[in-house]
Design an enzyme around this catalytic site. Structure first.
Site, PDB file in Angstrom:
ATOM      1  N   SER A   1       0.798  -1.220   0.000  1.00 41.03           N
ATOM      2  CA  SER A   1       0.000   0.000   0.000  1.00 41.03           C
ATOM      3  C   SER A   1       0.829   1.268   0.000  1.00 41.03           C
ATOM      4  O   SER A   1       0.421   2.274  -0.566  1.00 41.03           O
ATOM      5  CB  SER A   1      -0.930  -0.001   1.217  1.00 41.03           C
ATOM      6  OG  SER A   1      -0.184  -0.132   2.410  1.00 41.03           O
TER       7      SER A   1
ATOM      8  N   HIS B   1      -5.053  -3.550  -1.995  1.00 42.00           N
ATOM      9  CA  HIS B   1      -4.817  -2.639  -3.122  1.00 42.00           C
ATOM     10  C   HIS B   1      -4.810  -3.332  -4.475  1.00 42.00           C
ATOM     11  O   HIS B   1      -4.935  -2.665  -5.506  1.00 42.00           O
ATOM     12  CB  HIS B   1      -3.516  -1.860  -2.906  1.00 42.00           C
ATOM     13  CG  HIS B   1      -3.644  -0.856  -1.812  1.00 42.00           C
ATOM     14  ND1 HIS B   1      -4.064   0.427  -2.033  1.00 42.00           N
ATOM     15  CD2 HIS B   1      -3.467  -0.969  -0.477  1.00 42.00           C
ATOM     16  CE1 HIS B   1      -4.122   1.080  -0.877  1.00 42.00           C
ATOM     17  NE2 HIS B   1      -3.767   0.255   0.081  1.00 42.00           N
TER      18      HIS B   1
ATOM     19  N   LYS C   1     -11.192   0.273  -1.653  1.00 35.79           N
ATOM     20  CA  LYS C   1     -10.181   0.891  -2.508  1.00 35.79           C
ATOM     21  C   LYS C   1     -10.696   0.887  -3.944  1.00 35.79           C
ATOM     22  O   LYS C   1     -11.599   1.652  -4.242  1.00 35.79           O
ATOM     23  CB  LYS C   1      -8.852   0.220  -2.275  1.00 35.79           C
ATOM     24  CG  LYS C   1      -8.232   0.836  -1.016  1.00 35.79           C
ATOM     25  CD  LYS C   1      -7.545  -0.053  -0.067  1.00 35.79           C
ATOM     26  CE  LYS C   1      -7.207   0.738   1.200  1.00 35.79           C
ATOM     27  NZ  LYS C   1      -6.739  -0.101   2.281  1.00 35.79           N
TER      28      LYS C   1
END
Ligand SMILES: *Cc1c(COP(=O)(O)O)cnc(C)c1O
Length: 411
Positions: free
Chosen positions: A200, A228, A259
């Site tokens: 991340s 992610h 995300k």
């Protein structure tokens, strides 16, 4: 939290005046110390929705800090799904999942996730933080051993603490170091290896293929946090495990809905039995209210868009390359990123904050990431780019970054 205060710090629940004064002193000195180290944090409320352009402090600025990589947080179809679910099912779920909080959008989302991820089953958690602190203690406990990549997210670390297993870190992405630690342990020890799929704060990938081999060779379990990677990595956006063609060799993993999927929440995918085990055991699943139906419905809609509109991923990667090239050509030092996370290394926390301030003056919102989110001396501006940015916006952003970089002495 300061160890020097431990033991003689007053119990925080003591309501007497004297105790409160001691607490107030502690609060003040803590805030002061954080400020002196340039580590004090503050909220920076936007005055608009998230997106490539936001309103901040009364004016439009280009946002380069969001994890909404595909622009799904404001996608009309995703928004509409949330509205429709709210109209139909109300705002709240009314209870935890195991009591009466599993509504049709939750059940649908879990089917959708399992289908998307090509696994038998999935389980939705309130957030990635909750998933990690709930799952890890059920993979290994006291007497066991956890070996985690040094750059693992705080929620993974907290899950490790809750597990009460012994905890070691291996150097970031360094399989040789990991193997040394695996060799050194008693071979019958229950062992868990933890990594992020796409890191991340650095934007690089874990050496997943090698980690799988090591886990198999040393009879360890591998836990991958694909917060992610979900939605953006792999040919069809199924994540880093798809990217490395390891589906089938990683029996379960987690990812988030907050995300690239643009919403909120998290999932674990795996076998039917594993999901049943977690829903019986994971305290952060059991003892918390179910996600609002709108949030579950939005995540299902987001998955539909991810599958139907691969062009969003294509645009994301084109934008990523454009911004990456621009930053590198200007002479900035980036982490070895391979993703839309483009961290420019600054080092010093105060300097990173100053850089962020100058960026804002020039119309770019990108926050400084400082310890303890990243290791000491590696403060950075973590630029992120999304599919929703236009080339004009990226050109304007690059101009601003260059000016701010010169003004802070980075260029
Ligand atoms: C953001 C993030 C989490 C936490 O997920 P939330 O849904 O925001 O709680 C966990 N792990 C990693 C690697 C993350 O980046």
């Amino acid at each position: 939290m300061q160890s020097s205060h431990r033991g003689r710090a007053p119990p925080l629940w003591d309501p007497t005046h004297r105790r409160i004064n001691v607490l107030n002193d502690h609060v003040r000195t803590t805030l002061q110390q954080l400020a002196e180290q340039s580590l004090r944090r503050a909220l920076s409320p936007l005055e608009s929705a998230t997106g490539p352009i936001i309103t901040y402090a009364g004016r439009p600025v280009i946002l380069l800090s969001s994890n909404d990589y595909l622009g799904l947080a404001t996608h009309p179809e995703v928004v509409q799904a949330a509205i429709a679910a709210t109209e139909r099912y109300g705002v709240g779920s009314g209870a935890s999942r195991l009591v009466s909080g599993t509504l049709p959008p939750h059940a649908s989302l879990e089917l959708d996730l399992a289908r998307f991820k090509r696994t038998e089953a999935s389980l939705v958690f309130g957030a990635g933080y909750l998933a990690n602190v709930g799952v890890i203690p059920n993979l290994v406990g006291q007497g066991g051993l956890i070996i985690a990549d040094r750059l693992c997210h705080a929620s993974l670390i907290d899950g490790c603490r809750l597990s009460q297993a012994d905890f070691r870190v291996f150097r970031h992405g360094d399989c040789a170091h990991l193997e040394t630690l695996l060799r050194r342990r008693a071979s019958n020890r229950r062992t868990l290896i933890i990594t992020e799929g796409l890191f991340s704060m650095d934007g690089d990938l874990a050496p997943l293929a090698d980690l799988v081999v090591l886990a198999e060779r040393y009879d360890a379990v591998l836990y991958v946090d694909d917060a992610h990677g979900t939605g953006i990595m792999g040919a069809t956006g199924r994540g880093t495990i798809e990217q490395f063609s390891l589906e089938g060799r990683v029996p379960f993993h987690m990812g988030t809905l907050g995300k690239a999927l643009g919403g909120y929440g998290a999932y674990v995918v795996g076998s039917h039995d594993f999901v049943q085990y977690l829903l019986n055991m994971a305290r952060s699943f059991i003892f918390t209210t179910a996600l609002p139906p709108a949030v579950a419905a939005a995540a299902s809609a987001a998955l539909t868009v991810v599958e139907r509109e691969p062009e969003r991923r294509n645009r994301l990667w084109a934008n990523r390359q454009y911004l990456f090239n621009g930053l590198r050509n200007q002479g900035f030092r980036l982490t070895p990123t391979v993703s839309p996370i483009l961290p420019v290394l600054v080092g010093d926390a105060a300097k990173a904050s100053a850089f962020a301030d100058r960026l804002l003056t020039h119309g770019v919102y990108a926050t400084a990431i400082r310890p303890p989110t990243v290791p000491d001396g590696t403060s950075r501006i973590r630029f992120t780019v999304t599919a929703a940015h236009t080339t004009d916006q990226l050109d304007a952003a690059l101009q601003a970054v260059m000016l701010a970089g010169r003004e802070t002495g980075l260029l």
